[in-house]
Design an enzyme around this catalytic site. Structure first.
Site, short mmCIF file in Angstrom:
data_model
loop_
_atom_site.label_atom_id
_atom_site.label_comp_id
_atom_site.label_asym_id
_atom_site.label_seq_id
_atom_site.Cartn_x
_atom_site.Cartn_y
_atom_site.Cartn_z
N LYS A 1 6.44 -1.61 1.74
CA LYS A 1 5.25 -1.16 2.48
C LYS A 1 4.15 -2.20 2.31
O LYS A 1 3.21 -2.02 1.52
CB LYS A 1 4.84 0.23 1.96
CG LYS A 1 4.22 1.11 3.03
CD LYS A 1 4.18 2.57 2.63
CE LYS A 1 3.21 3.37 3.46
NZ LYS A 1 3.52 3.49 4.89
N LEU B 1 11.43 1.64 6.69
CA LEU B 1 10.73 2.09 5.50
C LEU B 1 11.43 3.34 4.96
O LEU B 1 11.77 4.24 5.74
CB LEU B 1 9.28 2.43 5.85
CG LEU B 1 8.45 2.81 4.63
CD1 LEU B 1 8.03 1.57 3.87
CD2 LEU B 1 7.23 3.63 5.02
N GLU C 1 13.11 2.29 13.66
CA GLU C 1 12.12 3.32 13.31
C GLU C 1 10.95 3.16 14.26
O GLU C 1 11.04 2.41 15.22
CB GLU C 1 11.69 3.15 11.85
CG GLU C 1 11.04 1.81 11.54
CD GLU C 1 10.63 1.65 10.08
OE1 GLU C 1 10.57 2.65 9.34
OE2 GLU C 1 10.35 0.50 9.69
N TYR D 1 0.83 -1.20 0.00
CA TYR D 1 0.00 0.00 0.00
C TYR D 1 0.87 1.24 0.00
O TYR D 1 2.09 1.16 0.12
CB TYR D 1 -0.94 0.00 1.21
CG TYR D 1 -0.28 0.32 2.54
CD1 TYR D 1 0.55 -0.59 3.17
CD2 TYR D 1 -0.52 1.54 3.18
CE1 TYR D 1 1.13 -0.30 4.39
CE2 TYR D 1 0.06 1.84 4.40
CZ TYR D 1 0.88 0.92 5.00
OH TYR D 1 1.46 1.21 6.22
#
Lengths: 282, 282
Positions: B144, B200, B176, B33
């Protein structure tokens, strides 16, 4: 019916069933599942699969909307609707239907899914071909979740190599296969990865260990290396969907075949217990 | 419309939209996504988000059924259907609708999903409270994907602690957050985890690095430890959904607050670029 999908009480042929766009499975893979099969309309080791299903859900704090007894009764009722008495029995629970947001939604019930398709376990006499793939999965492989991307990528790689399954390894250590557990026989002893967050507690694995006990074959629950895998006397692959099979090739190299007697005793014992459990009720 | 769901050409209010039971997202989380937002009916950094979306899909060998230009045109057309000009713009692709099986189905097209809801980025002036959580995710965090269980479990933990986000760490190394990137300021330099499979490649992260360049703030793309996080002059959290914010508390301890001047310059620069990009078209 030829096949059956169930979603929160609705029943339809699988191809016609729809689910809400906002089921959290659609955005997060937010659910767990379990699967077994059914012969003579008897669902194989259903209590074990339901127990594991509830453990998986609890690990993710998903509350299954039925009790174990209610789920068992539901599945036993649903399998009777299919024309075929031999079925793949699949069920899953997803956290909720709610607007997308990472944290759990409040005050919404979990969704229960069932899928029944005609099918029979693959012949355990046929040897499997495997490939090896680095295990890049998360550290929750003991939970039977719907987050299966690394497993499908590995299964696809096996398929493209003309093989049946992929063996995962973290560095030198063999963990399990993309959708099976893997074990080795060496000098008459069965060796298998211990139950950690790196492998699924396979119900077919548990059955194999029980049959080893019946046959007085020693079991060591210790991880083994890729080198030990290639050097094993025999390699056994177990999963609920196909029960048990030996592997005869990994990454194109012949493997196993050095202890056919113990191998055959084990496979026969696993199949015997399975056939007894699934015999038609008098 | 108040909100909008799109699935392979069908359009409906989100709550009314349904998808096939056999979409592979339902069993495997088999999709990717991307998400951004829209102000004055202008979708923020849409080309960057579409580029990343195509990279994510390619990494999993999913073929998006539209070209980049077609997807851009579709999204720009869809946002006009909502009453609100300020929207969360979410889109995803799932591999196929097909009978369940790990390996990719053959000869089936991918499914395209879009979800638009009214919304506006959270105020960047409000400080965030964080918790720390061991990073147990898979080694594909650069893609993702829709396999987000560890992130939702961490986000839920943050919520239950009355906090806004969870900072992941692999051992001592900070990676993260559950759905943001995290960076530190120390002695006038911005430090951030390099682009590896552990994080990411955030588009808000990239914007932050561009603003550092504009302001001649040095950037070091090197991982930092938990100790360095707690000891930082300032802590910055970025994500496309809320752009940028500082953190003032981690695990209940006060953090940052030691270089408010650089912090304010950076936040103002990020917000300025955002407002310029989203200004009404003449």
């Amino acid at each position: 019916m030829k096949n059956l999908a169930y979603y929160n009480g609705r029943i339809a042929p699988i191809e016609e069933m729809t689910v809400p766009f906002l089921d959290r499975v659609c955005f997060f893979g937010d659910g767990v599942y379990d699967a077994t099969h059914c012969v003579n309309y008897r669902i194989h080791l259903l209590d074990d699969h339901i127990d594991r299903f509830f453990r998986s859900a609890a690990a993710l704090k998903i509350e299954i909307p039925l009790s174990k007894a209610e789920l068992k009764a539901l599945l036993e009722e649903l399998v009777l609707k299919l024309d075929s008495h031999e079925q793949n029995v699949y069920f899953q629970v997803t956290r909720a239907t709610a607007p997308r947001g990472h944290a759990f939604p409040v005050g919404v019930k979990a969704n229960l899914w069932v899928m029944l398709t005609p099918g029979t376990p693959v012949d355990p006499k046929r040897d499997m071909k495997l490939i090896t793939v680095e295990d890049t999965r998360f550290l929750h492989c003991d939970i039977k979740t719907l987050n299966l991307l690394p497993s499908i990528m590995a299964a696809q790689k096996a398929e493209e190599a003309g093989c049946d399954e992929a063996v995962f390894h973290r560095g030198e250590i063999v963990t399990e296969c993309a959708h099976s557990n893997v074990h080795i026989l060496k000098d008459g002893t069965l060796r298998t990865h211990p139950l950690t967050c790196h492998i699924l507690p396979g119900i077919a694995r548990e059955q194999l260990l029980l049959r080893c006990r019946d046959l007085s074959i020693p079991v060591v629950e210790e991880a083994f290396t890729l080198a030990e895998l290639f050097d094993a006397d025999e390699i056994l692959v177990t999963r609920s969907g196909r029960l048990i099979a030996a592997a005869s090739e990994i990454d194109g190299k012949p493997v196993g075949g050095k202890d056919p007697e113990t191998l055959t005793r084990l496979i026969d014992a696993v199949m015997g217990a399975y056939q007894a459990a699934c015999a038609p009720l008098k």
